[in-house]
Design a protein around this motif. Structure first.
Motif, PDB file in Angstrom:
ATOM      1  N   VAL A 197      27.196  52.088  38.362  1.00 59.81           N
ATOM      2  CA  VAL A 197      27.020  51.991  39.220  1.00 59.81           C
ATOM      3  C   VAL A 197      27.471  53.553  40.338  1.00 59.81           C
ATOM      4  N   PHE A 198      28.582  53.756  40.071  1.00 63.79           N
ATOM      5  CA  PHE A 198      29.037  55.027  40.537  1.00 63.79           C
ATOM      6  C   PHE A 198      29.407  56.246  40.094  1.00 63.79           C
ATOM      7  N   GLY A 199      28.679  56.306  38.514  1.00 63.47           N
ATOM      8  CA  GLY A 199      28.584  57.844  37.972  1.00 63.47           C
ATOM      9  C   GLY A 199      29.530  58.141  37.316  1.00 63.47           C
ATOM     10  N   ASN A 200      31.150  57.093  37.537  1.00 69.91           N
ATOM     11  CA  ASN A 200      32.318  57.309  36.842  1.00 69.91           C
ATOM     12  C   ASN A 200      33.308  56.026  36.697  1.00 69.91           C
ATOM     13  N   ARG A 201      34.362  56.946  35.865  1.00 69.67           N
ATOM     14  CA  ARG A 201      35.378  55.754  35.933  1.00 69.67           C
ATOM     15  C   ARG A 201      36.409  56.177  36.647  1.00 69.67           C
ATOM     16  N   PHE A 202      37.185  54.612  36.540  1.00 70.80           N
ATOM     17  CA  PHE A 202      38.608  54.862  37.410  1.00 70.80           C
ATOM     18  C   PHE A 202      40.008  54.617  36.421  1.00 70.80           C
ATOM     19  N   ASP A 203      41.282  55.824  36.806  1.00 73.44           N
ATOM     20  CA  ASP A 203      42.186  55.216  35.944  1.00 73.44           C
ATOM     21  C   ASP A 203      42.672  53.991  36.213  1.00 73.44           C
ATOM     22  N   TYR A 204      42.771  53.599  35.428  1.00 78.76           N
ATOM     23  CA  TYR A 204      44.017  52.120  34.902  1.00 78.76           C
ATOM     24  C   TYR A 204      44.635  52.076  36.346  1.00 78.76           C
ATOM     25  N   GLY A 205      45.017  52.748  36.569  1.00 75.60           N
ATOM     26  CA  GLY A 205      46.477  52.694  37.584  1.00 75.60           C
ATOM     27  C   GLY A 205      45.897  53.087  39.106  1.00 75.60           C
ATOM     28  N   ASP A 206      44.588  54.151  39.137  1.00 70.44           N
ATOM     29  CA  ASP A 206      44.251  54.508  40.596  1.00 70.44           C
ATOM     30  C   ASP A 206      44.142  52.632  41.135  1.00 70.44           C
ATOM     31  N   GLY A 207      45.011  53.517  42.970  1.00 72.40           N
ATOM     32  CA  GLY A 207      44.976  52.111  43.755  1.00 72.40           C
ATOM     33  C   GLY A 207      43.814  51.053  43.794  1.00 72.40           C
ATOM     34  N   ARG A 208      42.770  52.591  44.212  1.00 70.58           N
ATOM     35  CA  ARG A 208      41.394  51.729  44.710  1.00 70.58           C
ATOM     36  C   ARG A 208      40.689  50.938  44.022  1.00 70.58           C
ATOM     37  N   PHE A 209      40.727  51.324  42.804  1.00 68.14           N
ATOM     38  CA  PHE A 209      39.940  50.795  41.520  1.00 68.14           C
ATOM     39  C   PHE A 209      41.150  49.287  41.133  1.00 68.14           C
ATOM     40  N   ARG A 210      41.732  49.016  41.127  1.00 67.25           N
ATOM     41  CA  ARG A 210      42.902  48.321  40.636  1.00 67.25           C
ATOM     42  C   ARG A 210      42.189  46.809  42.324  1.00 67.25           C
ATOM     43  N   ASP A 211      42.610  47.805  43.918  1.00 66.67           N
ATOM     44  CA  ASP A 211      42.440  46.409  44.175  1.00 66.67           C
ATOM     45  C   ASP A 211      40.816  45.814  44.669  1.00 66.67           C
ATOM     46  N   LEU A 212      39.665  46.706  43.866  1.00 63.48           N
ATOM     47  CA  LEU A 212      38.418  46.718  43.480  1.00 63.48           C
ATOM     48  C   LEU A 212      38.352  45.551  42.874  1.00 63.48           C
ATOM     49  N   SER A 213      39.298  45.686  41.725  1.00 59.95           N
ATOM     50  CA  SER A 213      39.328  44.840  40.585  1.00 59.95           C
ATOM     51  C   SER A 213      40.031  43.012  40.712  1.00 59.95           C
ATOM     52  N   ASP A 214      40.533  43.453  41.889  1.00 64.01           N
ATOM     53  CA  ASP A 214      41.424  42.356  41.692  1.00 64.01           C
ATOM     54  C   ASP A 214      41.080  41.250  43.114  1.00 64.01           C
ATOM     55  N   ALA A 215      40.074  42.137  43.815  1.00 66.94           N
ATOM     56  CA  ALA A 215      39.057  41.286  45.545  1.00 66.94           C
ATOM     57  C   ALA A 215      38.600  40.846  44.295  1.00 66.94           C
ATOM     58  N   VAL A 216      37.451  41.062  43.466  1.00 71.27           N
ATOM     59  CA  VAL A 216      36.086  40.220  42.956  1.00 71.27           C
ATOM     60  C   VAL A 216      36.766  39.353  41.703  1.00 71.27           C
ATOM     61  N   LEU A 217      37.956  39.207  40.785  1.00 67.05           N
ATOM     62  CA  LEU A 217      38.934  38.266  40.609  1.00 67.05           C
ATOM     63  C   LEU A 217      39.293  36.654  41.489  1.00 67.05           C
ATOM     64  N   VAL A 218      39.888  37.602  42.682  1.00 68.97           N
ATOM     65  CA  VAL A 218      39.970  36.358  44.022  1.00 68.97           C
ATOM     66  C   VAL A 218      38.688  35.568  43.836  1.00 68.97           C
ATOM     67  N   THR A 219      38.086  36.316  44.551  1.00 67.93           N
ATOM     68  CA  THR A 219      36.724  36.178  44.874  1.00 67.93           C
ATOM     69  C   THR A 219      36.512  34.877  43.764  1.00 67.93           C
ATOM     70  N   MET A 220      36.095  35.558  42.858  1.00 71.94           N
ATOM     71  CA  MET A 220      35.549  34.509  42.209  1.00 71.94           C
ATOM     72  C   MET A 220      36.279  33.115  41.672  1.00 71.94           C
ATOM     73  N   ASP A 221      37.834  33.268  41.709  1.00 72.27           N
ATOM     74  CA  ASP A 221      38.117  32.197  41.836  1.00 72.27           C
ATOM     75  C   ASP A 221      38.177  31.464  42.541  1.00 72.27           C
ATOM     76  N   ARG A 222      38.304  31.732  43.974  1.00 69.87           N
ATOM     77  CA  ARG A 222      38.034  31.122  45.120  1.00 69.87           C
ATOM     78  C   ARG A 222      36.841  30.744  45.440  1.00 69.87           C
ATOM     79  N   LEU A 223      35.965  30.969  44.998  1.00 70.96           N
ATOM     80  CA  LEU A 223      34.254  30.262  44.760  1.00 70.96           C
ATOM     81  C   LEU A 223      35.012  29.148  43.690  1.00 70.96           C
ATOM     82  N   GLY A 224      34.848  29.285  42.686  1.00 70.09           N
ATOM     83  CA  GLY A 224      35.106  27.977  41.793  1.00 70.09           C
ATOM     84  C   GLY A 224      35.952  26.874  43.251  1.00 70.09           C
TER      85      GLY A 224
END
Length: 500
Positions: A197-224
């Motif tokens: 999608v963005f043309g690059n990977r992120f370091d696992y410790g990258d704050g923005r990347f972790r926030d994005l991943s966590d937000a997707v997971l929480v959204t999935m959980d709350r949708l259920g």
């Protein structure tokens, strides 16, 4: 004066307020019954006024629907609140709807929260059947193939293998101590999607990347957790009950902010002659307007959101199911490892090894048969009046395809509760490529857009993990559960394992 007049009316007619209410409720129920199409499939028992079959379906609706199939046949109607939903069970009925007559079942019903996160039709999955859906679906499929979601030259395989290497290094750091694999798998799979999608990977410790991943997971959980609002949309105004909806909006806003930032950066660096990633291709199309009519930046944002959202939770859960079953069936795990040792040796597994790893691939298929992460698929809606068997379905009626019933059908899968990868191998020990009554990715015009990518990732992740580690349950840990938690998808309950 008015109160006295009303009281006088009741007295004159011989009615009291209680009797009036009884008649009023009976009138409403009669109207609902008369409004119901006459030749819909039958209701199972246990239908309550207003609630319908919600109480009877419980927390594992795919299991209850499969049990009802044995009593009511392949086609019946359940009442979800005040709405009739036709349920299709078994290979013949589901294949007829999803594959043989796909266009007749290719629309989507209204679903408040799901429509909300997809921009009410601005993405692909929730878009109603028609020209807009066809254009966006074809456009996205073409871009994904161009970006390497295919086997052979120009494949994204190397990026997946690179990310798999990072995952194995992270797992090795646990040194055989108990860990929960969910977070590491989540970041690995998110990075593969981000590369596209963005043309690059992120370091696992990258704050923005972790926030994005966590937000997707929480959204999935709350949708259920918020599915009751889809049944009774007015509950979105009720404090407490609507907390899940507020959480969805909150975390959605974080995801949207991330995506708008990426769109802005891509627009500034856009090379129109050499688009690098999904966003670049979308921005070029935005300027040209050649393939999608009425295409806006909002469509770009929601389509990108859908790619992140659709592939992250489902694949993470599938790999978690795979590892859980390897712990529960160490003999299968050893057989997979022996096959990997013989065919791959010390090299990193590649897609070219697939033909040499039939038992490994059969094991993946057996896990997906027993625990498909979408046992009911996504809801469909009829595009016109249609006849199914002896029943008449009106245009726009919601249709659920019970994929779990296909996968657990003893007519196709003898002793279906037994975990046995060899059921996917023929007499020459080769993989049966298109087995009947097996549809983990659904099918037809609304089949999973990311199916090819998911299969590539699943094979490379699983084979690399099994090549490098033996997975065991921690000493003294409680037995692992294969029941699963059915929310938006069927996910394993949290567990810890050791990677030796």
């Amino acid at each position: 004066m008015a109160d006295g007049a009303l009281s006088e009316i009741f007295q004159l007619s011989g009615l009291n307020l209680q009797t009036f209410l009884v008649f009023f409720v009976a009138f409403l129920l009669a109207c609902l019954y008369l409004r119901r199409p006459r030749n819909l499939p039958p209701y199972p028992a246990g239908c309550w006024p207003v609630l319908g079959h919600l109480l009877a379906l419980g927390r594992a609706p795919h299991l209850k629907l499969t049990a009802w199939r044995r009593q009511y046949g392949d086609i019946f109607t359940v009442r979800m609140g005040m709405e009739d939903v036709v349920v299709l069970n078994g290979y013949a009925a589901v294949k007829d709807a999803l594959v043989d007559r796909s266009e007749l079942f290719a629309s989507r019903p209204q679903n408040y929260i799901f429509d909300l996160i997809n921009g009410f039709g601005k993405a692909i999955v929730s878009t109603q059947w028609g020209k807009a859906f066809k254009q966006k679906r074809k456009f996205a499929s073409t871009i994904l193939r161009t970006l390497g979601v295919k086997e052979g030259m120009g494949s994204i395989e190397e990026k997946i293998r690179e990310e798999t290497g990072f995952l194995c290094a992270k797992v090795a750091k646990y040194g055989g101590q108990p860990f929960d694999p969910e977070s590491d798998l989540h970041f690995t799979i998110a990075n593969v999607i981000c590369s596209i999608v963005f043309g690059n990977r992120f370091d696992y410790g990258d704050g923005r990347f972790r926030d994005l991943s966590d937000a997707v997971l929480v959204t999935m959980d709350r949708l259920g957790a918020g599915q009751i609002i889809n049944v009774f949309p007015f509950l979105r105004f009720v404090p407490g009950v609507n907390k899940s909806l507020h959480d969805v909006k909150k975390y959605n806003a974080k995801i949207h902010a991330f995506l708008w930032d990426e769109i802005s950066c891509h627009r500034q660096k856009l090379d129109r002659e050499n688009p690098r990633d999904f966003l670049d291709f979308c921005l070029v199309e935005l300027e040209k307007g050649e393939k999608i009519e009425y295409f806006t930046e909002e469509h770009v944002m929601y389509m990108t959101f859908e790619l992140l959202f659709g592939g992250l939770d489902t694949l993470t859960s599938t790999v978690r199911w795979c590892l859980l079953y390897m712990v529960l069936y160490p003999d299968v795990q050893k057989k997979v490892q022996s096959e990997l040792d013989a065919a791959v040796g010390g090299a990193q597994p590649a897609l070219s090894h697939r033909a040499q790893l039939p038992y490994t691939e059969a094991t993946l298929m057996e896990v997906q048969r027993m625990r498909p992460v979408g046992p009911l698929g996504l809801p469909h809606a009829t595009t016109q009046d249609v006849t199914v068997g002896e029943f008449d379905l009106p245009a726009g009626v919601m249709v659920l395809t019970n994929l779990h019933s296909l996968h657990m059908d003893p007519a196709y899968w003898p002793d279906p509760d037994r975990f046995d990868p060899e059921r996917f191998l023929d007499t020459e020990a080769k993989v049966i490529k298109k087995p009947k009554s097996f549809m983990p990715f659904s099918g037809g015009r609304r089949g999973c857009l990311g199916e090819q990518l998911a299969k590539m990732e699943l094979f490379l992740l699983f084979s690399s993990l099994l090549q490098n580690f033996t997975f065991k349950s921690p000493e003294g840990a409680p037995a692992l559960s294969v029941e699963g938690d059915m929310r938006l998808t069927l996910t394993p309950y949290p567990y810890k394992i050791c990677a030796i």
